[in-house]
Write a protein that holds these residues in place. Structure first.
Motif, PDB file in Angstrom:
ATOM      1  N   UNK A  78       0.828  -1.192   0.000  1.00 18.38           N
ATOM      2  CA  UNK A  78       0.000   0.000   0.000  1.00 18.38           C
ATOM      3  C   UNK A  78       0.871   1.253   0.000  1.00 18.38           C
ATOM      4  N   UNK A  79       0.319   2.309  -0.577  1.00 16.27           N
ATOM      5  CA  UNK A  79       0.938   3.628  -0.464  1.00 16.27           C
ATOM      6  C   UNK A  79      -0.140   4.585   0.010  1.00 16.27           C
ATOM      7  N   UNK A  80      -0.026   4.974   1.279  1.00 20.67           N
ATOM      8  CA  UNK A  80      -0.963   5.917   1.867  1.00 20.67           C
ATOM      9  C   UNK A  80      -0.453   7.314   1.576  1.00 20.67           C
ATOM     10  N   UNK A  81      -1.296   8.127   0.944  1.00 22.14           N
ATOM     11  CA  UNK A  81      -0.881   9.470   0.551  1.00 22.14           C
ATOM     12  C   UNK A  81      -1.812  10.489   1.197  1.00 22.14           C
ATOM     13  N   UNK A  82      -1.253  11.334   2.018  1.00 24.37           N
ATOM     14  CA  UNK A  82      -2.017  12.347   2.725  1.00 24.37           C
ATOM     15  C   UNK A  82      -1.549  13.749   2.333  1.00 24.37           C
ATOM     16  N   UNK A  83      -2.369  14.730   2.651  1.00 24.30           N
ATOM     17  CA  UNK A  83      -2.042  16.139   2.354  1.00 24.30           C
ATOM     18  C   UNK A  83      -1.582  16.292   0.907  1.00 24.30           C
ATOM     19  N   UNK A  84      -2.353  15.724   0.023  1.00 22.87           N
ATOM     20  CA  UNK A  84      -1.955  15.715  -1.388  1.00 22.87           C
ATOM     21  C   UNK A  84      -1.903  17.117  -1.965  1.00 22.87           C
ATOM     22  N   UNK A  85      -0.960  17.279  -2.893  1.00 23.49           N
ATOM     23  CA  UNK A  85      -0.736  18.562  -3.555  1.00 23.49           C
ATOM     24  C   UNK A  85      -0.895  18.387  -5.062  1.00 23.49           C
ATOM     25  N   UNK A  86      -1.198  19.447  -5.776  1.00 26.31           N
ATOM     26  CA  UNK A  86      -1.314  19.321  -7.239  1.00 26.31           C
ATOM     27  C   UNK A  86      -0.057  18.738  -7.883  1.00 26.31           C
ATOM     28  N   UNK A  87       1.103  18.994  -7.312  1.00 29.53           N
ATOM     29  CA  UNK A  87       2.348  18.453  -7.886  1.00 29.53           C
ATOM     30  C   UNK A  87       2.503  16.957  -7.654  1.00 29.53           C
ATOM     31  N   UNK A  88       1.590  16.346  -6.889  1.00 27.66           N
ATOM     32  CA  UNK A  88       1.591  14.888  -6.742  1.00 27.66           C
ATOM     33  C   UNK A  88       0.876  14.208  -7.902  1.00 27.66           C
ATOM     34  N   UNK A  89       0.283  14.980  -8.774  1.00 23.26           N
ATOM     35  CA  UNK A  89      -0.433  14.420  -9.916  1.00 23.26           C
ATOM     36  C   UNK A  89       0.501  13.635 -10.816  1.00 23.26           C
ATOM     37  N   UNK A  90       0.023  12.471 -11.259  1.00 24.08           N
ATOM     38  CA  UNK A  90       0.808  11.637 -12.148  1.00 24.08           C
ATOM     39  C   UNK A  90       0.284  10.221 -12.160  1.00 24.08           C
ATOM     40  N   UNK A  91       0.957   9.378 -12.914  1.00 23.32           N
ATOM     41  CA  UNK A  91       0.649   7.951 -12.914  1.00 23.32           C
ATOM     42  C   UNK A  91       1.586   7.276 -11.911  1.00 23.32           C
ATOM     43  N   UNK A  92       0.991   6.505 -11.038  1.00 19.78           N
ATOM     44  CA  UNK A  92       1.750   5.821  -9.986  1.00 19.78           C
ATOM     45  C   UNK A  92       1.878   4.344 -10.345  1.00 19.78           C
ATOM     46  N   UNK A  93       3.114   3.853 -10.251  1.00 21.58           N
ATOM     47  CA  UNK A  93       3.438   2.479 -10.602  1.00 21.58           C
ATOM     48  C   UNK A  93       4.057   1.761  -9.421  1.00 21.58           C
TER      49      UNK A  93
END
Length: 124
Positions: A78-93
């Motif tokens: 799992x990858x828990x992602x919090x406090x997301x920002x617009x620069x986190x946008x992308x395809x995650x692999x």
């Protein structure tokens, strides 16, 4: 060997997502599993890694916001992602490493099997 990501989507800045990677066809005792992301027009970037013996340092861009974990009984990372920002946008692999330890930083050439990716879009 198969890896399949899920859990991506559209979220507002400040929100959270949990990505899942179901991995099969190899022994988790022998190989590490990493998470990478790729934004449009940018190179693929290592985000995190997990193995039985170590983990990778998170890059400064996600440190304190992203957390990797695993449930070996479910063959899932799992990858828990919090406090997301617009620069986190992308395809995650997610990807299987060619050996057991993570090390830092994460290099794409050290991973031989990849999932199809899941899109994460963070709106401002």
């Amino acid at each position: 060997v198969q890896l399949a990501e899920s859990g991506g989507g559209l979220v507002q800045a400040g929100g959270s997502l949990r990505l899942s990677c179901v991995a099969s066809g190899f022994s988790w005792d022998v190989y590490a599993i990493g998470w990478f992301r790729q934004a449009p027009g940018k190179e693929r970037e290592g985000v995190s890694c997990i193995s039985r013996s170590d983990g990778a340092d998170y890059p400064d861009s996600v440190k304190g916001r992203f957390t990797i974990s695993s449930d070996m009984a479910k063959n899932t990372v799992y990858l828990e992602m919090n406090s997301l920002k617009p620069e986190d946008t992308g395809v995650y692999y997610c990807a299987k490493k060619i050996w057991e330890t993570c090390g830092s930083p994460l290099f794409t050439y050290e991973y031989d099997y990849w999932g199809q990716g899941t899109q994460v879009t963070v709106s401002s």
